[in-house]
Design a protein around this motif. Structure first.
Motif, mmCIF file in Angstrom:
data_model
loop_
_atom_site.group_PDB
_atom_site.id
_atom_site.type_symbol
_atom_site.label_atom_id
_atom_site.label_comp_id
_atom_site.label_asym_id
_atom_site.label_seq_id
_atom_site.Cartn_x
_atom_site.Cartn_y
_atom_site.Cartn_z
ATOM 1 N N HIS A 124 0.835 -1.199 0.000
ATOM 2 C CA HIS A 124 0.000 0.000 0.000
ATOM 3 C C HIS A 124 0.873 1.253 0.000
ATOM 4 O O HIS A 124 1.583 1.545 0.963
ATOM 5 N N MET A 125 0.856 2.016 -1.100
ATOM 6 C CA MET A 125 1.522 3.310 -1.217
ATOM 7 C C MET A 125 2.968 3.278 -0.705
ATOM 8 O O MET A 125 3.608 2.258 -0.758
ATOM 9 N N PHE A 126 3.480 4.435 -0.257
ATOM 10 C CA PHE A 126 4.877 4.596 0.175
ATOM 11 C C PHE A 126 5.815 3.836 -0.772
ATOM 12 O O PHE A 126 6.588 2.976 -0.355
ATOM 13 N N PRO A 127 5.742 4.162 -2.082
ATOM 14 C CA PRO A 127 6.452 3.354 -3.076
ATOM 15 C C PRO A 127 7.966 3.401 -2.962
ATOM 16 O O PRO A 127 8.643 2.434 -3.331
ATOM 17 N N HIS A 128 8.514 4.513 -2.486
ATOM 18 C CA HIS A 128 9.968 4.591 -2.382
ATOM 19 C C HIS A 128 10.503 3.638 -1.319
ATOM 20 O O HIS A 128 11.668 3.230 -1.364
ATOM 21 N N ILE A 129 9.657 3.288 -0.354
ATOM 22 C CA ILE A 129 10.029 2.292 0.659
ATOM 23 C C ILE A 129 9.738 0.889 0.150
ATOM 24 O O ILE A 129 10.606 0.013 0.142
ATOM 25 N N TRP A 163 1.539 3.606 -6.815
ATOM 26 C CA TRP A 163 2.239 4.883 -6.935
ATOM 27 C C TRP A 163 1.222 5.978 -7.230
ATOM 28 O O TRP A 163 0.433 5.853 -8.162
ATOM 29 N N GLY A 164 1.229 7.038 -6.456
ATOM 30 C CA GLY A 164 0.350 8.163 -6.714
ATOM 31 C C GLY A 164 0.872 9.011 -7.861
ATOM 32 O O GLY A 164 2.035 9.431 -7.856
ATOM 33 N N VAL A 165 0.045 9.236 -8.867
ATOM 34 C CA VAL A 165 0.468 10.034 -10.017
ATOM 35 C C VAL A 165 0.676 11.486 -9.556
ATOM 36 O O VAL A 165 -0.223 12.085 -8.958
ATOM 37 N N PRO A 166 1.850 12.083 -9.806
ATOM 38 C CA PRO A 166 2.113 13.452 -9.358
ATOM 39 C C PRO A 166 1.057 14.433 -9.847
ATOM 40 O O PRO A 166 0.608 14.370 -10.994
ATOM 41 N N GLY A 170 -2.903 14.626 -6.186
ATOM 42 C CA GLY A 170 -3.262 14.711 -4.778
ATOM 43 C C GLY A 170 -3.364 13.367 -4.083
ATOM 44 O O GLY A 170 -3.755 13.306 -2.915
ATOM 45 N N VAL A 171 -3.000 12.288 -4.764
ATOM 46 C CA VAL A 171 -3.106 10.959 -4.164
ATOM 47 C C VAL A 171 -2.059 10.755 -3.080
ATOM 48 O O VAL A 171 -2.362 10.266 -1.998
ATOM 49 N N HIS A 172 -0.812 11.104 -3.357
ATOM 50 C CA HIS A 172 0.261 10.953 -2.377
ATOM 51 C C HIS A 172 1.238 12.101 -2.573
ATOM 52 O O HIS A 172 2.390 11.912 -2.984
ATOM 53 N N PRO A 173 0.801 13.342 -2.290
ATOM 54 C CA PRO A 173 1.582 14.528 -2.677
ATOM 55 C C PRO A 173 2.948 14.620 -2.014
ATOM 56 O O PRO A 173 3.834 15.304 -2.542
ATOM 57 N N GLY A 185 17.049 5.396 0.765
ATOM 58 C CA GLY A 185 17.350 6.449 -0.185
ATOM 59 C C GLY A 185 16.644 7.747 0.163
ATOM 60 O O GLY A 185 16.303 8.018 1.314
ATOM 61 N N LYS A 186 16.391 8.556 -0.852
ATOM 62 C CA LYS A 186 15.796 9.880 -0.658
ATOM 63 C C LYS A 186 14.270 9.737 -0.592
ATOM 64 O O LYS A 186 13.613 9.561 -1.617
ATOM 65 N N ILE A 187 13.719 9.815 0.612
ATOM 66 C CA ILE A 187 12.289 9.562 0.808
ATOM 67 C C ILE A 187 11.556 10.736 1.457
ATOM 68 O O ILE A 187 10.359 10.636 1.738
ATOM 69 N N VAL A 188 12.242 11.850 1.693
ATOM 70 C CA VAL A 188 11.626 13.004 2.367
ATOM 71 C C VAL A 188 11.782 14.247 1.507
ATOM 72 O O VAL A 188 12.904 14.633 1.157
ATOM 73 N N ASP A 189 10.652 14.863 1.163
ATOM 74 C CA ASP A 189 10.665 16.147 0.447
ATOM 75 C C ASP A 189 10.406 17.240 1.484
ATOM 76 O O ASP A 189 9.268 17.556 1.809
#
Length: 224
Positions: free
Chosen positions: A133-138, A155-158, A161-164, A189-193
């Motif tokens: 479920h979501m959190f695709p980078h993890i 994966w939420g499409v940029p 608003g699915v996983h902004p 990896g890089k998981i925080v914006d």
């Protein structure tokens, strides 16, 4: 609040439009727990059965595996459950009652890496398919490490608003229908914006914890 019949009409319209737009593609549908009884879900599935969806998920609120099993026994469309669930109910109850075709897992609610590995082992023993479920980078990194290579990554499409929180991070590259590996790095990896977090109105950080996030974890345009 919408009446139940309004919810059902909206669901029907959305699924029909999606199938019309993509007649030969895999399409799943997240009911998002707006239907509250097994009878309502079974009625819905009967109406959309001819669309041949890949699955319907989050069919009812969690906590009643017997209700989910009742739906699966009556459904010709695969049933997927487990989003954002944890504790003793998940995944044992769903697997024991053979209530799902696909068990949804989530490292953020299943007890981290250790809890997720336990859930995956139980799914393997039950011969039930898995989808994170979501959190695709993890999950796109973690599941292969735990031995699951052929799983769909949600994966939420940029911009939708699915996983902004992920929109500013590395996006997937698809080749021959499969996702290419993300860039390698320490940990996940890089998981925080950080820039996206700081734009949220309700964020308070009196102890400066955000500033202590390791640079190796920061992605997005502002983090270079």
């Amino acid at each position: 609040m919408r009446e139940p019949y309004q919810n059902r009409l909206i669901l029907d319209h959305q699924e029909s439009a999606a199938r019309e737009a993509a007649p030969n593609d895999w399409i799943g549908f997240d009911i998002n727990m707006v239907l509250r009884t097994s009878a309502a879900v079974i009625e819905f599935e009967n109406r959309i059965r001819d669309l041949k969806l890949g699955w319907i998920e989050d069919i009812v609120p969690p906590g009643n595996a017997h209700m989910v099993a009742e739906v699966r026994n009556a459904s010709k469309t695969p049933i997927a459950m487990g989003d954002e669930q944890g504790g003793s109910y998940h995944p044992e109850a769903l697997l024991t009652l053979k209530a799902v075709d696909v068990i949804r897992v989530d490292a953020t609610t299943n007890g981290g890496i250790t809890g997720l590995q336990r859930a995956l082992n139980l799914a393997k023993e039950a011969h039930v398919k898995v989808a994170p479920h979501m959190f695709p980078h993890i999950h796109s990194r973690l599941l292969p490490i735990l031995g699951w290579h052929d799983v769909p990554i949600e994966w939420g499409v940029p911009g939708t608003g699915v996983h902004p929180m992920d929109d500013g991070l590395e996006q997937p590259k698809i080749k021959d229908g499969f996702m290419e590996p993300l860039q390698s790095g320490l940990g996940f990896g890089k998981i925080v914006d950080l820039s996206w977090i700081k734009t949220q109105k309700e964020v308070t950080d009196p102890d400066g914890a955000l500033e202590d996030i390791p640079a190796d974890c920061l992605g997005g345009g502002q983090n270079s």
